[in-house]
Design a protein around this motif. Structure first.
Motif, mmCIF file in Angstrom:
data_model
loop_
_atom_site.group_PDB
_atom_site.id
_atom_site.type_symbol
_atom_site.label_atom_id
_atom_site.label_comp_id
_atom_site.label_asym_id
_atom_site.label_seq_id
_atom_site.Cartn_x
_atom_site.Cartn_y
_atom_site.Cartn_z
ATOM 1 N N THR A 39 0.983 -1.200 0.121
ATOM 2 C CA THR A 39 -0.054 -0.032 -0.197
ATOM 3 C C THR A 39 0.768 1.302 -0.026
ATOM 4 O OG1 THR A 39 -0.001 0.129 2.469
ATOM 5 C CG2 THR A 39 -1.953 -1.068 1.396
ATOM 6 N N GLU A 40 2.197 0.990 0.547
ATOM 7 C CA GLU A 40 2.915 2.234 0.514
ATOM 8 C C GLU A 40 3.560 2.606 -0.656
ATOM 9 O OE1 GLU A 40 4.410 5.335 1.060
ATOM 10 O OE2 GLU A 40 4.074 4.736 3.123
ATOM 11 N N SER A 76 2.818 1.953 8.319
ATOM 12 C CA SER A 76 2.671 0.068 8.456
ATOM 13 C C SER A 76 1.606 -0.367 7.582
ATOM 14 C CB SER A 76 3.032 -0.182 9.894
ATOM 15 O OG SER A 76 1.575 0.253 10.379
ATOM 16 N N GLU A 77 2.048 -1.579 7.483
ATOM 17 C CA GLU A 77 0.954 -2.409 6.613
ATOM 18 C C GLU A 77 0.840 -3.932 6.892
ATOM 19 O OE1 GLU A 77 1.823 -1.835 2.506
ATOM 20 O OE2 GLU A 77 3.823 -0.865 3.051
ATOM 21 N N ILE A 78 -0.091 -4.465 6.515
ATOM 22 C CA ILE A 78 -0.305 -5.916 6.944
ATOM 23 C C ILE A 78 -0.428 -6.728 5.642
ATOM 24 C CG2 ILE A 78 -1.655 -7.635 8.597
ATOM 25 C CD1 ILE A 78 -2.706 -5.029 9.703
ATOM 26 N N ARG A 83 -4.970 -14.304 1.119
ATOM 27 C CA ARG A 83 -5.759 -13.445 0.189
ATOM 28 C C ARG A 83 -4.862 -12.646 -0.815
ATOM 29 N NH1 ARG A 83 -8.878 -12.058 5.043
ATOM 30 N NH2 ARG A 83 -7.877 -9.993 5.038
ATOM 31 N N ASP A 84 -3.668 -12.720 -0.611
ATOM 32 C CA ASP A 84 -2.751 -11.860 -1.201
ATOM 33 C C ASP A 84 -3.103 -10.547 -1.394
ATOM 34 O OD1 ASP A 84 -0.362 -11.575 -2.938
ATOM 35 O OD2 ASP A 84 -1.506 -11.755 -4.520
ATOM 36 N N GLU A 85 -3.265 -9.908 -0.272
ATOM 37 C CA GLU A 85 -3.810 -8.431 -0.154
ATOM 38 C C GLU A 85 -3.148 -7.785 1.040
ATOM 39 O OE1 GLU A 85 -7.854 -8.566 -0.101
ATOM 40 O OE2 GLU A 85 -7.973 -8.652 2.062
ATOM 41 N N TRP A 86 -2.878 -6.387 0.746
ATOM 42 C CA TRP A 86 -2.159 -5.683 1.843
ATOM 43 C C TRP A 86 -3.487 -4.618 2.515
ATOM 44 C CZ3 TRP A 86 2.728 -5.858 3.536
ATOM 45 C CH2 TRP A 86 3.679 -6.407 2.650
ATOM 46 N N ARG A 87 -3.452 -4.366 3.622
ATOM 47 C CA ARG A 87 -4.104 -3.092 4.264
ATOM 48 C C ARG A 87 -3.164 -2.198 5.174
ATOM 49 N NH1 ARG A 87 -5.125 -7.616 7.475
ATOM 50 N NH2 ARG A 87 -5.441 -7.056 9.812
#
Length: 176
Positions: A39-40, A76-78, A83-87
């Motif tokens: 996401t960054e 920061s991100e997870i 699911r192969d996804e960032w939040r």
């Protein structure tokens, strides 16, 4: 390992430009795979990361603006591998890169690193798993005056956090 893979998060390309990618290596198939983009938007190098539960938490680091200016990150991100996804995760109290991330007992610990002035700090921060969904102000300062160190490896042994070596403010390497 997470899902029997080795994970490579961000870093820099051959020219030092921070990368926004996560890749995994599956030894059973002897192949690398590229996954969802972070996401960054500035990419991340020198970020702290650890596996917490079934997710990868990535904190701080250094990004680069389109005009080539380095920027130390608070974000920061997870990453959810299933699911192969960032939040997006909660922001750090101050920008930090070269810190080390360690997961222990459902929490993420951030040790040392360099601040926005590129000074090595000795702060130990903690983020509980239950606080991860909130985006601001949830980092707990566990210790402010630990031995200042950046770019160091760390591990939890018998419930104790152990940090080995690393760099000091003058760039020297410590073995302490």
């Amino acid at each position: 390992t997470l899902f029997d893979r080795v994970w490579a998060i961000g870093g820099g390309n051959a020219f030092g430009v921070p990368l926004p990618y996560i890749r995994s290596y599956h030894p059973g198939y002897d192949r690398w795979e590229t996954h969802a983009v972070m996401t960054e938007p500035l990419g991340r190098r020198y970020a702290a990361a650890a596996v917490v539960g079934d997710e990868i938490w990535v904190v701080g680091g250094e990004g680069q603006t389109p005009d080539g200016r380095d920027l130390i990150l608070r974000s920061s991100e997870i990453y959810n591998a299933e699911r192969d996804e960032w939040r997006q995760g909660p922001f750090l109290p101050e920008p930090r890169y070269g810190a080390v991330g360690v997961a222990y007992d459902g929490a993420f610990y951030l040790v040392g690193g360099r601040n926005a002035n590129r000074e090595v700090v000795g702060t130990l921060l903690k983020l509980e798993n239950r606080d991860w969904e909130r985006l601001e102000g949830q980092w707990e300062v566990v210790e402010e005056d630990l031995f200042p160190v950046a770019h160091a490896p760390a591990v939890v042994i018998n419930g104790q956090l152990a940090v080995f070596g690393g760099r000091m403010n003058d760039g020297s390497i410590t073995t302490r």
